[in-house]
Design a protein around this motif. Structure first.
Motif, PDB file in Angstrom:
ATOM      1  N   THR A 105       0.862  -1.192   0.000  1.00 28.24           N
ATOM      2  CA  THR A 105       0.000   0.000   0.000  1.00 28.24           C
ATOM      3  C   THR A 105       0.899   1.244   0.000  1.00 28.24           C
ATOM      4  O   THR A 105       2.081   1.173   0.350  1.00 28.24           O
ATOM      5  CB  THR A 105      -0.900   0.107   1.264  1.00 28.24           C
ATOM      6  N   GLY A 106       0.303   2.378  -0.325  1.00 28.43           N
ATOM      7  CA  GLY A 106       1.036   3.639  -0.249  1.00 28.43           C
ATOM      8  C   GLY A 106       1.380   3.979   1.197  1.00 28.43           C
ATOM      9  O   GLY A 106       2.445   4.534   1.486  1.00 28.43           O
ATOM     10  N   PHE A 107       0.467   3.656   2.091  1.00 28.13           N
ATOM     11  CA  PHE A 107       0.703   3.891   3.518  1.00 28.13           C
ATOM     12  C   PHE A 107       1.996   3.186   3.942  1.00 28.13           C
ATOM     13  O   PHE A 107       2.862   3.767   4.607  1.00 28.13           O
ATOM     14  CB  PHE A 107      -0.506   3.351   4.318  1.00 28.13           C
ATOM     15  N   HIS A 131      -0.263  14.074   4.826  1.00 23.07           N
ATOM     16  CA  HIS A 131      -1.114  12.895   4.998  1.00 23.07           C
ATOM     17  C   HIS A 131      -0.761  12.116   6.286  1.00 23.07           C
ATOM     18  O   HIS A 131       0.397  12.054   6.686  1.00 23.07           O
ATOM     19  CB  HIS A 131      -0.920  11.979   3.787  1.00 23.07           C
ATOM     20  N   ASP A 203       5.183  13.183  -1.562  1.00 24.64           N
ATOM     21  CA  ASP A 203       4.091  12.198  -1.647  1.00 24.64           C
ATOM     22  C   ASP A 203       3.146  12.644  -2.764  1.00 24.64           C
ATOM     23  O   ASP A 203       2.348  13.557  -2.595  1.00 24.64           O
ATOM     24  CB  ASP A 203       3.370  12.096  -0.296  1.00 24.64           C
ATOM     25  N   ALA A 205       0.717  11.042  -4.256  1.00 21.82           N
ATOM     26  CA  ALA A 205      -0.399  10.083  -4.361  1.00 21.82           C
ATOM     27  C   ALA A 205      -1.531  10.584  -5.256  1.00 21.82           C
ATOM     28  O   ALA A 205      -2.029   9.853  -6.107  1.00 21.82           O
ATOM     29  CB  ALA A 205      -0.934   9.754  -2.972  1.00 21.82           C
ATOM     30  N   HIS A 206      -1.944  11.831  -5.065  1.00 22.34           N
ATOM     31  CA  HIS A 206      -3.105  12.328  -5.814  1.00 22.34           C
ATOM     32  C   HIS A 206      -2.734  12.915  -7.172  1.00 22.34           C
ATOM     33  O   HIS A 206      -3.606  13.163  -8.000  1.00 22.34           O
ATOM     34  CB  HIS A 206      -3.845  13.397  -5.003  1.00 22.34           C
ATOM     35  N   THR A 234       0.915   6.040  -5.182  1.00 25.52           N
ATOM     36  CA  THR A 234       0.066   4.903  -4.852  1.00 25.52           C
ATOM     37  C   THR A 234      -0.502   4.331  -6.145  1.00 25.52           C
ATOM     38  O   THR A 234      -0.709   5.059  -7.120  1.00 25.52           O
ATOM     39  CB  THR A 234      -1.061   5.303  -3.873  1.00 25.52           C
ATOM     40  N   SER A 236      -3.327   2.937  -5.920  1.00 27.72           N
ATOM     41  CA  SER A 236      -4.731   2.800  -5.514  1.00 27.72           C
ATOM     42  C   SER A 236      -5.612   3.984  -5.900  1.00 27.72           C
ATOM     43  O   SER A 236      -6.795   3.989  -5.591  1.00 27.72           O
ATOM     44  CB  SER A 236      -4.804   2.596  -4.007  1.00 27.72           C
ATOM     45  N   LYS A 237      -5.041   4.996  -6.509  1.00 25.55           N
ATOM     46  CA  LYS A 237      -5.864   6.138  -6.907  1.00 25.55           C
ATOM     47  C   LYS A 237      -6.005   6.143  -8.434  1.00 25.55           C
ATOM     48  O   LYS A 237      -6.718   5.308  -8.955  1.00 25.55           O
ATOM     49  CB  LYS A 237      -5.295   7.406  -6.299  1.00 25.55           C
TER      50      LYS A 237
HETATM   51  C1  LIG Z   1      -4.044   7.753  -0.283  1.00 28.68           C
HETATM   52  C2  LIG Z   1      -2.787   8.337   0.197  1.00 28.68           C
HETATM   53  C3  LIG Z   1      -1.781   7.537   0.745  1.00 28.68           C
HETATM   54  C4  LIG Z   1      -1.982   6.073   1.025  1.00 28.68           C
HETATM   55  O1  LIG Z   1      -2.020   5.307  -0.131  1.00 28.68           O
HETATM   56  P1  LIG Z   1      -2.723   3.880  -0.081  1.00 28.68           P
HETATM   57  O2  LIG Z   1      -2.167   3.186  -1.266  1.00 28.68           O
HETATM   58  O3  LIG Z   1      -4.183   4.104  -0.141  1.00 28.68           O
HETATM   59  O4  LIG Z   1      -2.306   3.239   1.206  1.00 28.68           O
HETATM   60  C5  LIG Z   1      -0.588   8.144   1.087  1.00 28.68           C
HETATM   61  N1  LIG Z   1      -0.409   9.467   0.931  1.00 28.68           N
HETATM   62  C6  LIG Z   1      -1.356  10.261   0.421  1.00 28.68           C
HETATM   63  C7  LIG Z   1      -1.097  11.726   0.270  1.00 28.68           C
HETATM   64  C8  LIG Z   1      -2.586   9.719   0.058  1.00 28.68           C
HETATM   65  O5  LIG Z   1      -3.536  10.521  -0.418  1.00 28.68           O
END
Ligand SMILES: *Cc1c(COP(=O)(O)O)cnc(C)c1O
Length: 388
Positions: A105-107, A131, A203, A205-206, A234, A236-237
């Protein structure tokens, strides 16, 4: 323990901070079905609709047939399959860095990177609105945590000045902030980091798949490709799959393979997730129109919101596909979310601790699958509910 749990639950409910999971019967990107009713969904991170793209599903299905469903083992034992290597190669190529490492996961990517690079005697410098996974990563690392004001270059500069005596320092920021949709002033931050000889961890992610000419992310958007030492993303987005990754130098990635506990002591990312992400990545290259459409929808929505809600203080400008609508109290934002739900619009209230006190809000995520019609409906509903 039982008494403690009951007491805590009661307190959360009294403060309108209670959270539930609701399970959907069906979830497309822009549309969901809940208790037999259809809603326009403004809460999905599947920004480009790839979680449901036929080509993505087909590749995931092929991987399932070929490799089976689970990850089976740690990446370092016998968990690594060709799909992991291909995905990491392609992500590094996409982000224009030497190497990439995928996490479940990104987390976990954030936990792994920060906790293996920093420890006691070190300092992490973080934006106030970073985050939660970055904050938890810093706590896990056991380093000193320094928070600078949100997106404030002068505040970061002061903190850099104050932390000169630490052995190692790392500056960490989100690119697009998750709950506000605004962008970190990356050009200035990179400049400051270089001047102080401190690494930057971004980060993204978005922003991955959305920002920049080629959808590479915030570094491309700001003309900073190759200038940021550590880039997190990630799957996952916008990539419509599941998993996280870190991009950086070959040396950094080899170090993480040996030191990052959330990489070493967990099962490899599932084969179908790898295959889905690989396919989504190739679609991002081809479907430029999708990211353009998402951002256009966001700016169109903001134009209307600004016109109607600027004076009432609900409007806050965003620079991305995430549009906040500030309501204030927890109770009021829950009420508004429920009122929208009555009208077939799904946009849950975001409350503390996810956002600061008195800044509870609705958060609208736009996707390439939304249409202008959906925005109109949303605006009408907001107006009806706030003007009565
Ligand atoms: C969603 C998100 C994460 C976590 O990613 P996952 O793959 O959902 O665990 C980390 N950092 C930011 C800024 C996010 O928006």
């Amino acid at each position: 323990m039982q008494d403690f749990i009951l007491e805590e639950n009661k307190k959360l409910k009294e403060k309108f901070l209670w959270r539930n999971v609701c399970s959907l019967e069906k979830s497309l990107c822009h549309e969901i079905i809940l208790n037999g009713k259809k809603y326009i969904n403004f809460s999905s991170n599947d920004y480009l609709g790839y979680a449901h793209h036929p080509e993505v599903i087909e590749k995931a299905r092929e991987a399932l047939s070929c490799y089976g469903s689970g990850g089976r083992s740690s990446r370092l034992i016998s968990g690594t399959i060709e799909l992991h290597s291909e995905l990491e190669f392609k992500l590094a190529q996409f982000k224009r860095t030497e190497k990439c490492l995928v996490f479940p996961t990104g987390f976990m990517a954030n936990l792994g990177v920060i906790s293996s690079l920093l420890g006691q005697g070190d300092a992490i410098l973080m934006d106030r609105l970073n985050h939660a996974s970055l904050i938890d990563a810093a706590r896990l690392a056991g380093c000193r945590i320094f928070i600078y004001d949100h997106s404030s270059v002068s505040s970061l500069e002061k903190v850099l000045e104050r932390t000169k005596s630490y052995q190692k320092r790392l500056v960490v920021t989100d690119s697009i902030f998750s709950m506000d949709g605004d962008l970190a002033p990356l050009k200035e931050i990179v400049e400051l980091c270089k001047k102080n000889k401190v690494w930057l961890m971004l980060d993204d992610a978005h922003a991955t798949g959305l920002l920049g000419e080629n959808g590479i992310g915030a570094a491309e958007h700001f003309g900073l490709l190759g200038e940021i030492e550590i880039v997190i993303g990630t799957l996952s987005k916008a990539l419509g799959s599941q998993g996280g990754f870190v991009c950086g130098s070959e040396d950094l990635i080899s170090y993480l393979v040996n030191r990052a506990r959330p990489f070493i002591y967990t099962t490899a990312l599932a084969p179908a997730s790898c295959a889905a992400a690989i396919q989504a990545l190739s679609l991002i290259r081809k479907e430029e129109w999708k990211r353009k459409k998402v951002l256009k929808l966001s700016f169109d929505l903001q134009k209307e919101l600004e016109r109607r809600f600027l004076d009432s203080g609900n409007f806050r400008k965003s620079e991305s596909q995430i549009v906040p609508f500030i309501v204030g109290s927890e109770e009021k934002s829950l009420k508004l979310a429920n009122a929208l739900k009555e009208k077939g619009i799904f946009a849950p209230a975001i409350r503390p601790p996810t956002v600061p006190n008195n800044e509870s809000r609705l958060r609208f995520s736009l996707t390439s699958e939304h249409e202008e019609e959906d925005l109109k409906k949303l605006i009408v509903c907001l107006e009806e509910n706030l003007k009565q």
